[in-house]
Design an enzyme around this catalytic site. Structure first.
Site, PDB file in Angstrom:
ATOM      1  N   GLY A  71       0.825  -1.199   0.000  1.00 20.76           N
ATOM      2  CA  GLY A  71       0.000   0.000   0.000  1.00 20.76           C
ATOM      3  C   GLY A  71       0.857   1.246   0.000  1.00 20.76           C
ATOM      4  N   GLU A  72       0.338   2.335   0.573  1.00 20.40           N
ATOM      5  CA  GLU A  72       1.039   3.635   0.667  1.00 20.40           C
ATOM      6  C   GLU A  72       1.163   4.339  -0.674  1.00 20.40           C
ATOM      7  OE1 GLU A  72       5.048   3.237   2.090  1.00 20.40           O
ATOM      8  OE2 GLU A  72       4.468   2.332   3.989  1.00 20.40           O
ATOM      9  N   GLY A  73       0.743   3.688  -1.746  1.00 19.33           N
ATOM     10  CA  GLY A  73       1.052   4.202  -3.078  1.00 19.33           C
ATOM     11  C   GLY A  73       2.380   3.697  -3.584  1.00 19.33           C
TER      12      GLY A  73
END
Lengths: 350, 350
Positions: B316-318
């Protein structure tokens, strides 16, 4: 008369495996602020590069994208959708900055060197061009060996010399040569003992008729070189100057513990030869992508490697290697720059 | 009482399809010095971006990586391997530059903005932080709706406002929120009418027991919100503030013809909602990678999209969006900068 060669003076490549260093690299990754393993392939890449460099804090320095170009006598048999002149024209295009690999090298700050390994053309000197021409194209492999043993050895040595001449600790391999998917198919078939039909593809874009013709020509080439058995004999009989130089370049790079980023089907064929000579050489190689040239998947299986990406590319030139470069760079940066749970004050799992 | 919502004032997203422009873009690519189609996905990407921007010569300007963070009431039920405090701690880590996404944004020159969509923590102001807190975490979805209709609408509006506040023509979406793979699984299950078991995964790394528990909790959440049917009702009942803001951000970005680069499973859930509201929205989206969170493959099938990469990432997190960024940039550069057969004097196929 078959070329007779030994490889007593080729570099010996040691495996990179080092259990303690591997454990230290993995531990460092596991303490980073992320779930264990959550960066997937970027983690295994970072570990591989640490092992290649023999250090916990690997760095990538002055990456060199090297495109080896050579012509193939076999092209006269009509095995490619494009005329042979495209080899030298594309070399000019690489140097002028208009080819895909030129654009990608600019984007990523990769130094681009083009090597004339044996193009049927005389190039005006240019700073980014190394002329290491063995001959103006190989002989027609459907009639006998593509190269003499001396030519093959000269090409390998020249590839080693190219790497020695370049700075940095990463080599990205690319190639150009009308007819060279034929050469790669022949090498795969002979070295992996696979039926030719499983090794031949459409290259730059043959239609069904063209593909059938290519298969017939390649079958003659295998027959004309039936006696070539050892890796070096096979390389000389069925390879190309650019492929032989990539074999030398790979062995030299691995010897110097440089990382080698391998492009697609034709560079893969060079690695196949290098692996047959020095099995540990793939420890130093990152396989950039799965080409849409059909037999490339089979080649990757034979090499027992997994590529980083699958973007349905089939251009060569080192374009896939260049596209993969930022991923390789990311892996090392993440290892170097990410905070740990401790340093960032982030709670670990319960 | 279920949230009751309409979406009469959400942006209407037009499909990007334009046959003549598509043909012109493809023709430009086909005249480049390469076999037709040889750049694979990079070619279709270039065409997509041209269509998004409505021009033959698309440019990527000031790409913005935006990480939306929010807490989930459901986390109290022990659906994650990590405690809820990790949400705010990771926000601090993003801002301090130590998280994976911080490293990747630095590497690629992506402006990084972190949005407090609803974190249970008061942050000191920072230039890269936008505080758009709807509430200090959602309610526990296993007991009823995670958000009220008003909260959900406020979150969507805030996501739109975030995009409006940022320059450039590309948004890369990322998220942080302990418990949010649960939320994404619930959204997938309800919106695609899939059995929960096909939608739940290990998130940040649950063991078998943890996974079984997560499934049980999520089943209660579906039951507690059985009446939620429309996309906005489902989003309010089962989503999170960060997910709702990403829905708004995506719709706003598409409305402004910005390209949206979608990360993994949780950002994908936001796109699922946005697609249910405005089916053409995926025309504007590039799906960065296939996460190793198991249900992500199913989600991509439901969305009818193919991701660019598969690196077994699940952070995640980009982070996946950031890793894909250079490929997106390559596609546009190749279209802009490669020579044509004519301009480079290269012979075309016979």
């Amino acid at each position: 008369m078959l070329p007779s060669m030994t490889h007593s003076d080729l570099p010996v490549i040691e495996p990179t495996h080092h259990a303690a260093l591997r454990a230290r690299l993995q531990h460092r990754l596991d303490r980073k602020t992320k779930p264990v393993g959550a960066l997937g392939r970027l983690e295994s890449l970072a570990v591989q590069i640490g092992l290649v460099q023999g250090r916990e804090d690997p760095v990538l320095d002055a990456p060199q994208l090297v495109v080896f170009a050579g012509d193939h006598g076999l092209a006269a048999q009509g095995v490619s959708a494009y005329p042979s002149d495209v080899t030298w024209q594309m070399v000019e295009n690489f140097l002028a900055g208009g080819a895909a690999v030129s654009v990608l090298a600019r984007q990523h700050g990769l130094a681009l060197t083009v090597v004339d390994a044996g193009v049927r053309h005389e190039f005006a000197p240019r700073p980014a061009l190394q002329v290491r021409k063995v001959a103006a194209g190989t002989a027609d492999a459907s009639q006998g060996p593509a190269m003499s043993a001396d030519q093959c050895r000269a090409a390998i040595d020249a590839g080693r010399e190219v790497v020695r001449s370049l700075p940095g600790n990463v080599i990205l391999l690319g190639e150009m040569g009308i007819g060279n998917t034929s050469s790669a198919a022949l090498l795969l078939s002979r070295l992996a003992a696979l039926p030719l039909a499983q090794c031949v593809g459409r290259g730059t874009g043959l239609d069904d008729e063209g593909l059938a013709h290519k298969c017939k020509v390649l079958a003659s080439a295998l027959q004309a070189n039936a006696g070539a058995k050892t890796p070096l004999e096979v390389l000389a009989a069925l390879g190309g100057f650019e492929i032989a130089m990539m074999v030398g370049a790979t062995l030299q790079a691995a010897r110097e513990r440089r990382l080698v980023i391998v492009d697609g089907f034709i560079t893969g064929a060079a690695i196949l030869v290098a692996q047959a000579l020095q099995p540990a050489v793939t420890d130093y190689c990152v396989f950039a992508h799965r080409s849409s040239e059909l037999a490339h998947s089979r080649m990757l299986d034979v090499l027992k490697v997994e590529p980083l990406m699958d973007l349905s590319m089939r251009l060569g030139e080192g374009s896939g290697a260049a596209v993969a470069w930022p991923l390789v760079a990311s892996s090392v940066r993440l290892l170097a720059e990410m905070a740990s749970f401790e340093s960032a004050g982030v709670s670990d799992r319960a």
